[in-house]
Design an enzyme around this catalytic site. Structure first.
Site, short mmCIF file in Angstrom:
data_model
loop_
_atom_site.label_atom_id
_atom_site.label_comp_id
_atom_site.label_asym_id
_atom_site.label_seq_id
_atom_site.Cartn_x
_atom_site.Cartn_y
_atom_site.Cartn_z
N HIS A 72 3.98 -30.20 -34.28
CA HIS A 72 3.31 -28.77 -34.73
C HIS A 72 1.90 -28.75 -34.47
CE1 HIS A 72 6.78 -28.21 -37.92
NE2 HIS A 72 7.23 -28.11 -36.69
N TYR A 203 2.48 -23.94 -46.78
CA TYR A 203 1.94 -24.15 -48.09
C TYR A 203 1.52 -23.01 -48.77
CZ TYR A 203 1.69 -29.28 -46.67
OH TYR A 203 2.06 -30.37 -46.25
N PRO A 294 2.66 -35.27 -53.34
CA PRO A 294 3.01 -35.13 -52.11
C PRO A 294 2.45 -34.05 -51.36
CG PRO A 294 5.02 -34.46 -53.36
CD PRO A 294 3.84 -35.22 -54.37
N LYS A 298 0.68 -37.63 -47.76
CA LYS A 298 -0.37 -38.86 -47.47
C LYS A 298 0.46 -40.16 -47.64
CE LYS A 298 -3.57 -37.42 -45.27
NZ LYS A 298 -2.63 -37.10 -44.48
N TYR A 386 -5.49 -34.06 -43.09
CA TYR A 386 -4.24 -33.76 -42.71
C TYR A 386 -3.53 -34.78 -41.87
CZ TYR A 386 0.35 -31.62 -43.48
OH TYR A 386 1.56 -31.31 -43.64
P1 RFL Z 1 8.85 -47.76 -51.02
O1 RFL Z 1 9.32 -46.70 -49.87
O2 RFL Z 1 9.09 -47.10 -52.47
O3 RFL Z 1 9.76 -49.07 -50.75
C1 RFL Z 1 9.52 -49.98 -51.58
C2 RFL Z 1 10.63 -50.77 -51.54
O4 RFL Z 1 10.79 -51.99 -52.13
C3 RFL Z 1 12.11 -51.95 -52.62
N1 RFL Z 1 11.82 -53.06 -53.89
C4 RFL Z 1 12.37 -54.39 -54.18
N2 RFL Z 1 12.63 -55.04 -53.26
C5 RFL Z 1 13.05 -56.15 -53.70
N3 RFL Z 1 12.88 -56.76 -54.98
C6 RFL Z 1 12.42 -55.69 -55.79
N4 RFL Z 1 12.08 -56.29 -57.24
C7 RFL Z 1 12.15 -54.40 -55.69
N5 RFL Z 1 11.78 -53.34 -56.28
C8 RFL Z 1 11.56 -52.41 -55.37
C9 RFL Z 1 12.58 -50.82 -53.03
O5 RFL Z 1 13.83 -50.83 -53.11
C10 RFL Z 1 12.03 -50.09 -51.83
O6 RFL Z 1 12.96 -50.03 -50.55
O7 RFL Z 1 7.22 -47.97 -50.79
P2 RFL Z 1 6.32 -48.18 -49.59
O8 RFL Z 1 6.71 -48.88 -48.62
O9 RFL Z 1 4.94 -48.43 -50.16
O10 RFL Z 1 6.33 -46.49 -48.90
C11 RFL Z 1 5.64 -45.37 -49.65
C12 RFL Z 1 6.37 -44.18 -49.33
O11 RFL Z 1 7.97 -44.41 -49.24
C13 RFL Z 1 5.94 -43.02 -50.18
O12 RFL Z 1 4.53 -42.94 -50.48
C14 RFL Z 1 6.26 -41.65 -49.76
O13 RFL Z 1 7.58 -41.41 -49.67
C15 RFL Z 1 5.62 -40.54 -50.46
N6 RFL Z 1 5.97 -39.13 -49.84
C16 RFL Z 1 5.35 -38.68 -48.51
N7 RFL Z 1 4.59 -39.32 -47.91
C17 RFL Z 1 4.15 -39.10 -46.68
O14 RFL Z 1 3.03 -39.54 -46.33
N8 RFL Z 1 4.31 -37.51 -46.30
C18 RFL Z 1 5.24 -36.76 -46.63
O15 RFL Z 1 5.38 -35.77 -46.31
C19 RFL Z 1 5.81 -37.36 -48.14
N9 RFL Z 1 6.61 -36.63 -48.86
C20 RFL Z 1 6.67 -38.37 -50.36
C21 RFL Z 1 7.37 -36.91 -49.89
C22 RFL Z 1 7.56 -38.76 -51.58
C23 RFL Z 1 8.58 -37.81 -52.08
N10 RFL Z 1 9.14 -38.52 -53.26
C24 RFL Z 1 10.56 -38.54 -53.43
C25 RFL Z 1 8.49 -39.32 -54.11
C26 RFL Z 1 8.16 -36.10 -50.52
C27 RFL Z 1 8.87 -36.70 -51.74
C28 RFL Z 1 9.64 -35.67 -52.41
C1 PHB Z 2 8.65 -32.82 -46.37
O1 PHB Z 2 9.04 -32.33 -45.15
O2 PHB Z 2 9.18 -33.32 -47.16
C2 PHB Z 2 7.05 -32.76 -46.79
C3 PHB Z 2 6.21 -31.79 -46.00
C4 PHB Z 2 4.94 -31.82 -46.40
C5 PHB Z 2 4.58 -32.60 -47.66
C6 PHB Z 2 5.52 -33.00 -48.39
C7 PHB Z 2 6.73 -33.33 -48.10
O3 PHB Z 2 3.40 -32.18 -48.02
#
Ligand code: RFL
Ligand code: PHB
Length: 393
Positions: A72, A203, A294, A298, A386
């Site tokens: 986008h 948003y 979220p 980031k 962003y």
């Molecule tokens: P993760 O992805 O949580 O991975 C950590 C891994 O460690 C494992 N683990 C273990 N392994 C071995 N032994 C143990 N004792 C362990 N304990 C845990 C876990 O099973 C897991 O696989 O951390 P990491 O790598 O730091 O990555 C972070 C991201 O996943 C997180 O910040 C993002 O998902 C946040 N987030 C978003 N980030 C973006 O940059 N752009 C987005 O659009 C965005 N949207 C979001 C999001 C997170 C969301 N939720 C569900 C919180 C939207 C949502 C809804």
């Molecule tokens: C998503 O598509 O899951 C999403 C997009 C933008 C955000 C957070 C989540 O700021």
């Protein structure tokens, strides 16, 4: 078992680090508590900063991304029933927004690493860190949860195990400072089988609260609405969700594409930072050290940024015997982390309806949005954050 770098966690942080170390010829083993299917099936982030896409291309991992990601030019902000298109490509000299789901990134990273001979042990149990303050740290775990107690000796441990993992706790409480902020709202997220109704993310800050329109593919859409973080999902039958989305995203002459909802869940919104991100031979990366709400998209991007900095420092240590970058890892990473925290807090407070805030504060948020509409400098500041700030080493 023995390796140079023991990485705990096969999320974005652990897997990108695995690739960067492998490319530099440094031996690493990744321990992951979930199964490969669980890791590849968890629905989370959607937006990649421009340099993360460039990194995937550089690592030879972008074949599926090129075919199925959405690129986008910018995002749409909406308030008081009007929409504003922010053209980030124009504002940032060509940088753009990529929508490609986190679990697809993880599939590409896992397949790529295993194909290249990398070692990832899925489904391990009882991971524990030992001797992180000594020169001989090690990690204990059980393969397949209930297998025999196993010892992995290493030179460094990287805690990339998310917010709930054990790594952060291995830093003595008196050696770390933790900063927490919990917001008085959560997000209800859905996946729906339907077509796109707008060419980019929206948003929206409306009287009823925040809504976000995102996408996953031409046939599947991702949408979120602000809700009470303690709500039981049973309070949100599909028709109530569509009603709220319709009214929060409404503008004259536009209709929201609707369809069957096949996934829904509620998450709380929080900000969190752990200072320091290193202790002895242990380095934290990603959600293990910091959480953002979220709204700024980031979380994943900050996690990858940490390991880009960490990989450079480890490579300097291994290839030139230069430990200076490693000694300053936490300091360097935290400068970017706090900017990500600030931007995520700014987007979150500006775009949500906070039940605890005064009408004065609400007017300030609209003024903030109007500032972005009328000032190229303000719009550029938002856009730069962003699409991803430049690295400051
Ligand atoms: P993760 O992805 O949580 O991975 C950590 C891994 O460690 C494992 N683990 C273990 N392994 C071995 N032994 C143990 N004792 C362990 N304990 C845990 C876990 O099973 C897991 O696989 O951390 P990491 O790598 O730091 O990555 C972070 C991201 O996943 C997180 O910040 C993002 O998902 C946040 N987030 C978003 N980030 C973006 O940059 N752009 C987005 O659009 C965005 N949207 C979001 C999001 C997170 C969301 N939720 C569900 C919180 C939207 C949502 C809804
Ligand atoms: C998503 O598509 O899951 C999403 C997009 C933008 C955000 C957070 C989540 O700021």
């Amino acid at each position: 078992m023995k390796t140079e770098i023991a990485i705990i966690g096969a999320g974005p942080a652990g897997l990108f680090l695995g690739h960067l170390l492998r490319r530099a010829g440094i031996d690493a083993v990744i321990l992951e508590s979930r199964t490969r299917e669980e890791v590849e099936g968890t629905i989370r982030a959607g937006v990649l900063e421009h340099w993360v896409v460039a990194l995937m291309r550089e690592l030879g991992l972008a074949a599926r991304l090129e075919k199925t990601a959405d690129f986008h030019d910018g995002i749409t902000l909406q308030w008081n029933g009007e929409r504003l298109h922010l053209d980030m490509r124009d504002l940032t000299g060509g940088k753009f927004v990529t929508v490609y789901p986190q679990h697809e990134v993880l599939r590409d990273l896992i397949a790529g690493l295993l194909d290249a001979g990398g070692e990832i042990l899925f489904g391990v149990g009882e991971t524990a860190l030992h001797g992180v303050a000594s020169s001989d740290p090690w990690v204990s775990f059980r393969p397949g949860k209930t297998g025999p107690a196993t010892r992995l000796d290493c030179r460094y441990i990287v805690g990339a195990d998310g917010y709930h993992g054990p790594s952060r706790q291995a830093i003595p409480a008196e050696r770390r400072a933790e900063f927490h902020k919990l917001y008085p709202f959560g997000w209800l997220g859905i996946l729906a089988q339907t077509g796109r109704s707008w060419p980019e993310l929206i948003y929206a800050n409306q009287a009823e609260g925040f809504a976000l329109l995102s996408t996953r593919s031409p046939e599947v859409q991702r949408l979120y609405i602000q809700c009470n973080p303690d709500d039981d999902i049973a309070l949100w039958p599909d028709e109530r969700i569509w009603e709220e989305l319709r009214s929060r995203l409404a503008v004259p002459g536009w209709t929201l594409a609707e369809g069957p909802i096949f996934q829904k869940g509620i998450i709380p919104l929080r900000s969190f930072v752990c200072e320091t991100m290193q202790y002895g031979r242990l380095f934290l990366a990603g959600d293990a050290a910091h959480i953002v709400p979220p709204t700024g998209a980031k979380g994943l991007n900050l996690a990858v940024a940490d390991v880009v900095v960490l990989a450079e420092a480890l490579i300097a240590r291994y290839q030139r015997n230069d430990e200076e970058k490693l000694a300053r890892y936490s300091e360097t990473a935290l400068r970017r982390v706090w900017k990500g925290e600030r931007f995520s807090w700014y987007m979150t407070t500006m775009l949500h309806r906070n039940p605890a805030e005064t009408d004065f504060e609400r007017r300030i948020h609209f003024a903030d949005l109007d500032f972005v509409r009328t000032s190229r400098a303000a719009a550029t500041a938002l856009a730069e954050n962003y699409v991803g700030l430049p690295f400051d080493r």
